[in-house]
Write an enzyme that holds these catalytic residues in place. Structure first.
Site, PDB file in Angstrom:
ATOM      1  NE  ARG A  24      -3.585  -7.487   3.588  1.00 57.37           N
ATOM      2  CZ  ARG A  24      -4.362  -6.760   3.614  1.00 57.37           C
ATOM      3  NH1 ARG A  24      -4.595  -5.890   3.049  1.00 57.37           N
ATOM      4  NH2 ARG A  24      -5.408  -6.556   5.118  1.00 57.37           N
TER       5      ARG A  24
ATOM      6  CD  GLU B 286      -8.139   1.829   4.262  1.00 54.76           C
ATOM      7  OE1 GLU B 286      -7.510   0.883   3.498  1.00 54.76           O
ATOM      8  OE2 GLU B 286      -8.118   1.049   4.977  1.00 54.76           O
TER       9      GLU B 286
ATOM     10  CD  GLU C 137      -3.172  -1.295   2.221  1.00 52.60           C
ATOM     11  OE1 GLU C 137      -2.847  -0.571   3.092  1.00 52.60           O
ATOM     12  OE2 GLU C 137      -3.587  -2.578   2.863  1.00 52.60           O
TER      13      GLU C 137
END
Length: 319
Positions: A62, A177, A23
């Site tokens: 991840r 987020e 991310e």
């Protein structure tokens, strides 16, 4: 009302990036701030950027062994360090030593944990306590400052839905987020939204420390109800996908009878609940392994009503 009344100033703030190593907005921003800290420097407080899962970041995955954002529970934090202990559990213990211990007076005041989602959620703040006046006021400040860019607030205040996130080490945990962004790549617009959220979040903390007055406020939140899995056969294989009418419609109404899933045989599976809900994390790529097609939420309001932020004075009411 002076927001500092009855509450100690915030002296230590951490910004986590790379809790999930693919991310990349949080990873890139934290690496930038490690070299150019003047952007996040605020008078009177330490602001520490930190890469939480360096091995996963290096591999752009991840996690290495297990999800770092699910192992900050007391059982894992107490485990003896052995050679076969999962890498992320060891990492969680190290993070707890640096920024905690979790639940103690020595823990960092605030931790912002930066994440990307493949879902069409826009800028989203994750709040874990409807009674935390400090974070309610912070969310309100960020929302107003970001206008006209929308900023939703997801409230995880359900005992069975809470998870042991890395940010939970802090006295005031805040999840950030931002999406949609595919894992493993960067998008300029998504990164800029995250950057602006953090600017306004740190501005709020500075104002708080300086004793700026914030009037009572109310924010709309989406309170987590339950997770919804994909339809599956007896072997556990997915038999239907998110319907096109639901895809990319995070935070929008899903009413009884509305299309929810679609099978390859051409059958539409409708939502059969008895009330309107607001799905989020719709078709999130990382949640296939968690058997989660989306999360059902309901609208509610978090309110900071009284003068002292040092007391638990917030109310949660159905909208």
């Amino acid at each position: 009302m002076a927001v500092s009344s009855g509450t100690d100033p915030v002296r230590r703030v951490a910004i986590f990036g790379g809790t999930h190593g693919n991310e990349l907005s949080g990873v890139v921003l934290v690496k930038h701030w490690l070299k150019h800290g003047e952007e996040i420097t605020r008078p009177g407080m330490e602001v520490r950027p930190f890469i939480t899962n360096p091995r996963a970041v290096e591999k752009c995955i991840r996690y290495v062994d297990t999800d770092l954002n699910r192992v900050f529970d007391s059982e894992n934090l107490r485990k003896e360090k052995t050679t076969n202990l999962p890498y992320e559990v060891k990492t969680a213990q190290d993070i707890n030593c640096i920024f905690g211990p979790k639940g103690s007076d020595d823990a960092y005041d605030v931790i912002f944990d930066l994440h990307n989602t493949t879902s069409h959620m826009g800028a989203t703040l994750i709040l874990e306590d409807s009674r935390d006046d400090f974070t309610i006021q912070m969310c309100h400040y960020i929302q107003i400052s970001l206008t006209p860019v929308p900023c939703s607030v997801l409230l995880i205040d359900h005992p069975s839905m809470k998870y042991a996130a890395s940010r939970s080490v802090a006295k005031h945990p805040v999840g950030v987020e931002v999406g949609p962004q595919p894992h493993g790549i960067l998008r300029a617009d998504i990164l800029e939204q995250m950057r602006m959220v953090m600017k306004y979040a740190l501005d709020f903390v500075q104002h708080f420390n300086e004793g700026r007055e914030f009037p009572p406020c109310s924010i709309e939140v989406y309170k987590v109800m339950e997770k919804v899995d994909y339809p599956r056969n007896e072997n556990g294989d997915i038999t239907a996908i998110i319907h096109e009418n639901l895809q990319d419609r995070d935070w929008q109404e899903l009413n009884p009878g509305d299309p929810m899933f679609f099978t390859l045989a051409g059958k539409t599976i409708a939502y059969e609940g008895d009330c309107t809900v607001y799905p989020t994390f719709v078709n999130e790529a990382a949640y296939y392994e968690k058997k989660q097609a989306f999360t059902k939420t309901q609208k509610a309001k978090c309110q900071h009503l009284k003068e002292s932020l040092g007391r638990k004075t917030s109310l949660l009411s159905s909208a």
